[in-house]
Enzyme design. Structure first.
Site, mmCIF file in Angstrom:
data_model
loop_
_atom_site.group_PDB
_atom_site.id
_atom_site.type_symbol
_atom_site.label_atom_id
_atom_site.label_comp_id
_atom_site.label_asym_id
_atom_site.label_seq_id
_atom_site.Cartn_x
_atom_site.Cartn_y
_atom_site.Cartn_z
ATOM 1 N N ASP A 81 -2.496 -5.041 0.703
ATOM 2 C CA ASP A 81 -1.793 -3.964 1.401
ATOM 3 C C ASP A 81 -0.406 -4.373 1.889
ATOM 4 O O ASP A 81 0.524 -3.566 1.881
ATOM 5 C CB ASP A 81 -2.624 -3.486 2.594
ATOM 6 C CG ASP A 81 -3.944 -2.872 2.164
ATOM 7 O OD1 ASP A 81 -3.922 -2.026 1.257
ATOM 8 O OD2 ASP A 81 -4.988 -3.240 2.730
ATOM 9 N N GLU B 13 0.839 -1.192 0.000
ATOM 10 C CA GLU B 13 0.000 0.000 0.000
ATOM 11 C C GLU B 13 0.881 1.252 0.000
ATOM 12 O O GLU B 13 1.910 1.314 0.673
ATOM 13 C CB GLU B 13 -0.906 0.000 1.239
ATOM 14 C CG GLU B 13 -1.688 1.271 1.466
ATOM 15 C CD GLU B 13 -2.791 1.489 0.447
ATOM 16 O OE1 GLU B 13 -3.717 2.250 0.736
ATOM 17 O OE2 GLU B 13 -2.730 0.902 -0.651
#
Length: 252
Positions: A108, A80
């Site tokens: 992420d 992320e």
């Protein structure tokens, strides 16, 4: 809300959030609630990764101070916050190296200890509802899901919370602090309710309209984001700048 975000989040996080929004053609000055949500999500991802390493025996350890041993590697790979091209490059590299299944959507984080991708969620609603939405979108049992709320609740795949209780408590405390600071500034209701956010936006735009015969004041406020910031994942100590303390929201 924009002023709140710039005051209460680390400048590096603010800059990454701005870049992410601009990549999708979104304006942080207009979509301020999304700006705040992205900064919050980024900070949780960094806090999730922070202090966690893997030693030469492959064991997960926590190192909070001092120079980390050269044989230590970060337990989590932060995906992320990168631009999409770089993020997919990292994901493909991880899949080729570890043999794990390539996810359909960008996750992420990647956990090198458990050998799995992680999807982090931060919700203003019921954690179980948001968890089901995430699971329905991802449609993969290989990606681990971990949801946090601003009220201290959390939910994770098979009740496997990955981190130790103290690390998760730091994240929950930070989220609760953000909520309290928003509430003290009258921002929480609009952050939670899209309808209220639209009403507030119309009100703000109306207040910004120049009155006839009145001079228009133009703000030249400079963003606190570092202009020469290197991407955090290019630094072997990529979270060092965030470790000492996350910026505490100054009181009005």
């Amino acid at each position: 809300m924009e002023d709140f975000v710039r005051q209460c989040f680390n400048p590096m996080i603010v800059e990454l959030a701005e870049k992410a929004m601009k990549e999708y053609g979104e304006d942080p000055k207009i979509e301020t609630n999304k700006f705040a949500a992205i900064c919050t999500h980024l900070e949780v991802c960094f806090m999730y990764s922070d202090f966690h390493f893997i030693d030469e025996r492959g064991e997960s350890i926590i190192v909070e101070s001092g120079d980390p041993n050269a044989l230590l590697k970060h337990r989590f790979e932060i995906i992320e916050g990168r631009d999409r091209t770089m993020a997919w490059t990292v994901v493909n590299s991880i899949c080729n190296t570890t043999g794990v299944e390539k996810p359909k959507f960008l996750p992420d984080l990647y956990d090198y200890k458990e050998n799995r991708f992680i999807e982090i969620g931060v919700t203003r609603r019921e954690v179980h509802i948001y968890y089901l939405e995430k699971a329905n979108k991802i449609k993969s049992e290989k990606t681990h899901i971990h949801i946090f709320s601003f009220t201290g609740e959390e939910m994770a795949t098979k009740a496997d919370y990955t981190l130790d209780e103290e690390s998760r408590a730091r994240i929950k405390t930070r989220l609760f602090t953000i909520r309290q600071e928003m509430a003290s500034r009258g921002l929480w209701d609009s952050f939670v309710s899209p309808r209220e956010a639209k009403r507030q936006l119309k009100k703000d735009l109306k207040l910004q309209e120049p009155c006839a015969g009145s001079p228009t004041k133009v703000s030249h406020r400079t963003s606190p984001a570092l202009k020469t910031l290197e991407p955090m994942w290019m630094d072997s100590n990529r979270t060092a700048a965030l470790r000492a303390s996350f910026l505490k929201c100054p009181k009005k």
